[in-house]
Design a protein around this motif. Structure first.
Motif, PDB file in Angstrom:
ATOM      1  N   GLU A 267      -7.413  -1.487 -11.166  1.00 54.86           N
ATOM      2  CA  GLU A 267      -6.516  -2.487 -11.757  1.00 54.86           C
ATOM      3  C   GLU A 267      -5.114  -2.375 -11.177  1.00 54.86           C
ATOM      4  O   GLU A 267      -4.430  -3.389 -10.968  1.00 54.86           O
ATOM      5  CB  GLU A 267      -6.509  -2.340 -13.274  1.00 54.86           C
ATOM      6  N   ALA A 268      -4.670  -1.150 -10.878  1.00 58.59           N
ATOM      7  CA  ALA A 268      -3.357  -0.967 -10.257  1.00 58.59           C
ATOM      8  C   ALA A 268      -3.341  -1.558  -8.851  1.00 58.59           C
ATOM      9  O   ALA A 268      -2.353  -2.185  -8.436  1.00 58.59           O
ATOM     10  CB  ALA A 268      -3.007   0.517 -10.216  1.00 58.59           C
ATOM     11  N   LEU A 269      -4.414  -1.379  -8.108  1.00 60.33           N
ATOM     12  CA  LEU A 269      -4.517  -1.956  -6.763  1.00 60.33           C
ATOM     13  C   LEU A 269      -4.565  -3.481  -6.826  1.00 60.33           C
ATOM     14  O   LEU A 269      -3.997  -4.162  -5.972  1.00 60.33           O
ATOM     15  CB  LEU A 269      -5.756  -1.408  -6.054  1.00 60.33           C
ATOM     16  N   ARG A 270      -5.234  -3.998  -7.831  1.00 59.14           N
ATOM     17  CA  ARG A 270      -5.293  -5.458  -8.010  1.00 59.14           C
ATOM     18  C   ARG A 270      -3.889  -6.001  -8.263  1.00 59.14           C
ATOM     19  O   ARG A 270      -3.480  -7.008  -7.682  1.00 59.14           O
ATOM     20  CB  ARG A 270      -6.217  -5.805  -9.187  1.00 59.14           C
ATOM     21  N   GLU A 271      -3.156  -5.302  -9.121  1.00 64.57           N
ATOM     22  CA  GLU A 271      -1.790  -5.710  -9.437  1.00 64.57           C
ATOM     23  C   GLU A 271      -0.885  -5.596  -8.212  1.00 64.57           C
ATOM     24  O   GLU A 271       0.053  -6.386  -8.031  1.00 64.57           O
ATOM     25  CB  GLU A 271      -1.245  -4.845 -10.573  1.00 64.57           C
ATOM     26  N   ALA A 272      -1.165  -4.614  -7.340  1.00 66.77           N
ATOM     27  CA  ALA A 272      -0.356  -4.405  -6.146  1.00 66.77           C
ATOM     28  C   ALA A 272      -0.593  -5.468  -5.079  1.00 66.77           C
ATOM     29  O   ALA A 272       0.156  -5.548  -4.107  1.00 66.77           O
ATOM     30  CB  ALA A 272      -0.643  -3.021  -5.561  1.00 66.77           C
ATOM     31  N   GLY A 273      -1.648  -6.253  -5.243  1.00 68.57           N
ATOM     32  CA  GLY A 273      -1.913  -7.335  -4.300  1.00 68.57           C
ATOM     33  C   GLY A 273      -3.039  -7.082  -3.325  1.00 68.57           C
ATOM     34  O   GLY A 273      -3.185  -7.821  -2.344  1.00 68.57           O
ATOM     35  N   LEU A 274      -3.859  -6.050  -3.568  1.00 66.49           N
ATOM     36  CA  LEU A 274      -4.991  -5.796  -2.672  1.00 66.49           C
ATOM     37  C   LEU A 274      -5.905  -7.012  -2.631  1.00 66.49           C
ATOM     38  O   LEU A 274      -6.304  -7.543  -3.668  1.00 66.49           O
ATOM     39  CB  LEU A 274      -5.767  -4.563  -3.151  1.00 66.49           C
ATOM     40  N   ASP A 275      -6.264  -7.440  -1.410  1.00 70.23           N
ATOM     41  CA  ASP A 275      -7.032  -8.674  -1.239  1.00 70.23           C
ATOM     42  C   ASP A 275      -8.531  -8.463  -1.118  1.00 70.23           C
ATOM     43  O   ASP A 275      -9.304  -9.378  -1.423  1.00 70.23           O
ATOM     44  CB  ASP A 275      -6.553  -9.405   0.026  1.00 70.23           C
ATOM     45  N   HIS A 276      -8.965  -7.277  -0.672  1.00 72.57           N
ATOM     46  CA  HIS A 276     -10.373  -7.119  -0.303  1.00 72.57           C
ATOM     47  C   HIS A 276     -10.751  -5.648  -0.381  1.00 72.57           C
ATOM     48  O   HIS A 276      -9.915  -4.765  -0.145  1.00 72.57           O
ATOM     49  CB  HIS A 276     -10.579  -7.633   1.131  1.00 72.57           C
ATOM     50  N   VAL A 277     -12.008  -5.387  -0.728  1.00 71.55           N
ATOM     51  CA  VAL A 277     -12.502  -4.011  -0.801  1.00 71.55           C
ATOM     52  C   VAL A 277     -13.788  -3.901   0.017  1.00 71.55           C
ATOM     53  O   VAL A 277     -14.689  -4.732  -0.104  1.00 71.55           O
ATOM     54  CB  VAL A 277     -12.784  -3.570  -2.250  1.00 71.55           C
ATOM     55  N   GLN A 278     -13.847  -2.852   0.834  1.00 68.33           N
ATOM     56  CA  GLN A 278     -15.047  -2.557   1.623  1.00 68.33           C
ATOM     57  C   GLN A 278     -15.572  -1.199   1.191  1.00 68.33           C
ATOM     58  O   GLN A 278     -14.880  -0.194   1.306  1.00 68.33           O
ATOM     59  CB  GLN A 278     -14.713  -2.544   3.107  1.00 68.33           C
ATOM     60  N   VAL A 279     -16.800  -1.175   0.689  1.00 64.09           N
ATOM     61  CA  VAL A 279     -17.405   0.051   0.162  1.00 64.09           C
ATOM     62  C   VAL A 279     -18.535   0.487   1.087  1.00 64.09           C
ATOM     63  O   VAL A 279     -19.387  -0.328   1.469  1.00 64.09           O
ATOM     64  CB  VAL A 279     -17.948  -0.165  -1.272  1.00 64.09           C
ATOM     65  N   SER A 280     -18.562   1.768   1.420  1.00 65.38           N
ATOM     66  CA  SER A 280     -19.642   2.296   2.261  1.00 65.38           C
ATOM     67  C   SER A 280     -20.849   2.657   1.401  1.00 65.38           C
ATOM     68  O   SER A 280     -20.716   3.205   0.304  1.00 65.38           O
ATOM     69  CB  SER A 280     -19.169   3.536   3.024  1.00 65.38           C
ATOM     70  N   ILE A 281     -22.029   2.325   1.895  1.00 63.94           N
ATOM     71  CA  ILE A 281     -23.292   2.660   1.234  1.00 63.94           C
ATOM     72  C   ILE A 281     -24.158   3.401   2.242  1.00 63.94           C
ATOM     73  O   ILE A 281     -24.361   2.934   3.364  1.00 63.94           O
ATOM     74  CB  ILE A 281     -24.030   1.384   0.756  1.00 63.94           C
TER      75      ILE A 281
END
Length: 375
Positions: free
Chosen positions: A98-112
Motif C-alpha cells: 500500500e505504501a508503494l501504491r501511494e508512492a506511485g509505483l506503476d507495475h509489479v513483476q513477480v518471479s515464479i
C-alpha cells in the motif's frame, strides 16, 4: 551525441532471500555496506531523467530489502518515470504494498520458479511458493498490472502447462517465459539447466496453445535459449543503445552481465550519468558496428543483431570482441554445439515430469546455489 536511454534498471542491492542457481548477479556480490545511499540513488534518478529515461525499474537482488525503496519509487514517479518493481515478492506485505501504491509505483513483476511448492522451493532455495502466490494476488487486488516472470530451464520447462495454469488462475496481465541465458551462476550450472530439443518442442507447442487461450487477457512472451538459435539477439536492443544498468555499488553497465567484462569501470560515484552514457570507454566500446570483426563486419545482419552478446562471447571464448558463438557463422559455434549435444545425450540429467500440479518427488540434478545474501 548518441540518443539517451529509454530505461534505467536500478539494482538497489545484491542481497536476496533466494538462492536461485540461474541468478544473473555477479559471483562476487556487493556488500550492504558498499551500496549506494538513498541520496546517491536520488541523484542517479535525477540525472537519468535529464538524459530522457522514461522507465525506472527497481531490482536486485531483492529491492524490498532496501528500507528506502518506497522513497526511491516516489522520487522516480515524481520525475515522471513509469516505475516497475522487479521482485521475488518475499517481503511484499500489505503495508509495504500500500505504501508503494501511494508512492506511485506503476507495475509489479513477480518471479515464479515453478507451479507447485516442492520444486519451486527447491529451485528458490527457501520455502517461498505460497508467499509468491499470496503476493501475486495482493498485486491484483491493489489493481496493479502484474507480470509473472518464469525463468525456464531443464528442471521446470516440462511443467510449462501447469505453470501457465497458475498464470491464468492469478489473472496475470503478462507472463515472460524466458529460457535461461547462460551467464554467471547459470553458466556454472549449465549441464543441469540446458533443456533438450524435445523439451523445447513441447514447451513451444504448449505456449502456442496457451497464447490463443489467453488472448485478450494475458500477453504471453516466450524466449528460446540462445544456444538453440541460429543467430544471436542484439544485446539489450544494442550495446549502449536503449538501456542502462546501475549496480548497488554505483557501477553503470550497458547490460546485466557486463560486470564480468575486462573493461574500464564507470561509476556514478565519480562521473555524471550523461558522461557515462555518452562518452565513457565502457559504453562506447561496442556501440554501433565499427568495432566488429569478420564475419560480423561483412554480414548483412550486422545492423540486425549487432554482433550478438559481448558477455556470451567473453564467457565462452575469453575474447569479448569475437562474434557471439551462438551465430551459425561464428568460428566458435562448436562451443555451443557441444553444449547442446551434451544436453541431448542419452545420459543427460533427468528432469521432473509433466504431471500438472502434482508434488515433484523424483530426483533432480544437483545444482550449485547462489549464496544467500539477506543481510
Amino acid at each position: 551525441m548518441t540518443d539517451g536511454p529509454l530505461g534505467l534498471l536500478a539494482e538497489l542491492t545484491h542481497a536476496c532471500p533466494l538462492a536461485c542457481s540461474y541468478c544473473s548477479n555477479p559471483l562476487e556480490l556487493t556488500k550492504r555496506s558498499e551500496e549506494l545511499e538513498t541520496d546517491d540513488w536520488r541523484r542517479v534518478l535525477d540525472q537519468a531523467a535529464d538524459l530522457g529515461v522514461l522507465q525506472g525499474h527497481f531490482s536486485g537482488g531483492e529491492p524490498l530489502l532496501r528500507r528506502d525503496v518506497v522513497d526511491l519509487v516516489a522520487h522516480a514517479s515524481g520525475l515522471g518515470m513509469y516505475t516497475n518493481l522487479v521482485t521475488s515478492a518475499i517481503g511484499l506485505s500489505r503495508t509495504r504494498a500500500e505504501a508503494l501504491r501511494e508512492a506511485g509505483l506503476d507495475h509489479v513483476q513477480v518471479s515464479i520458479q515453478a507451479d507447485e511448492p516442492v520444486l519451486s522451493d527447491r529451485l528458490a532455495g527457501i520455502s517461498s511458493f505460497q508467499k509468491k502466490i499470496e503476493a501475486a494476488r495482493l498485486v491484483k487486488e491493489l489493481d496493479w498490472p502484474l507480470t509473472l516472470n518464469v525463468v525456464l530451464h531443464r528442471q521446470n520447462i516440462d511443467r510449462i502447462e501447469a505453470i501457465l495454469g497458475w498464470v491464468e488462475d492469478l489473472g496475470a496481465d503478462r507472463v515472460e517465459l524466458a529460457n535461461t541465458q547462460y551467464y554467471g551462476w547459470a553458466l556454472r550450472n549449465r549441464s543441469a539447466l540446458l533443456p533438450s530439443r524435445e523439451q523445447l518442442a513441447h514447451a513451444e507447442q504448449v505456449t502456442r496453445e496457451w497464447r490463443e487461450r489467453l488472448r485478450g487477457r494475458t500477453e504471453v512472451i516466450y524466449v528460446i535459449p540462445d544456444y538453440y538459435a541460429e543467430y544471436p539477439k542484439p544485446c539489450m536492443g544494442g550495446w549502449g543503445a536503449r538501456q542502462l544498468v546501475v549496480g548497488p555499488e554505483g557501477n553503470a553497465f550497458p547490460c546485466l552481465a557486463a560486470h564480468e567484462l575486462p573493461l574500464p569501470r564507470a561509476s556514478v560515484r565519480e562521473h555524471e550519468l550523461a558522461w557515462i552514457w555518452e562518452s565513457s570507454p565502457l559504453f562506447s566500446a561496442f556501440r554501433g558496428t565499427d568495432w566488429m570483426p569478420d564475419p560480423c563486419a561483412s554480414c548483412d545482419r550486422r545492423e540486425v543483431d549487432l554482433g550478438g552478446c559481448r558477455c556470451q562471447a567473453f564467457q565462452l571464448t575469453g575474447d569479448m570482441g569475437r562474434t557471439d558463438p551462438v551465430c551459425v557463422l561464428s568460428p566458435d559455434r562448436h562451443l555451443v554445439d557441444e553444449a547442446v549435444a551434451a544436453a541431448n545425450a542419452p545420459d543427460a540429467p533427468s528432469s521432473p515430469g509433466r504431471s500438472a500440479r502434482e508434488p515433484v518427488l523424483v530426483p533432480v540434478p544437483e545444482l550449485v546455489p547462489r549464496p544467500h545474501r539477506a543481510d
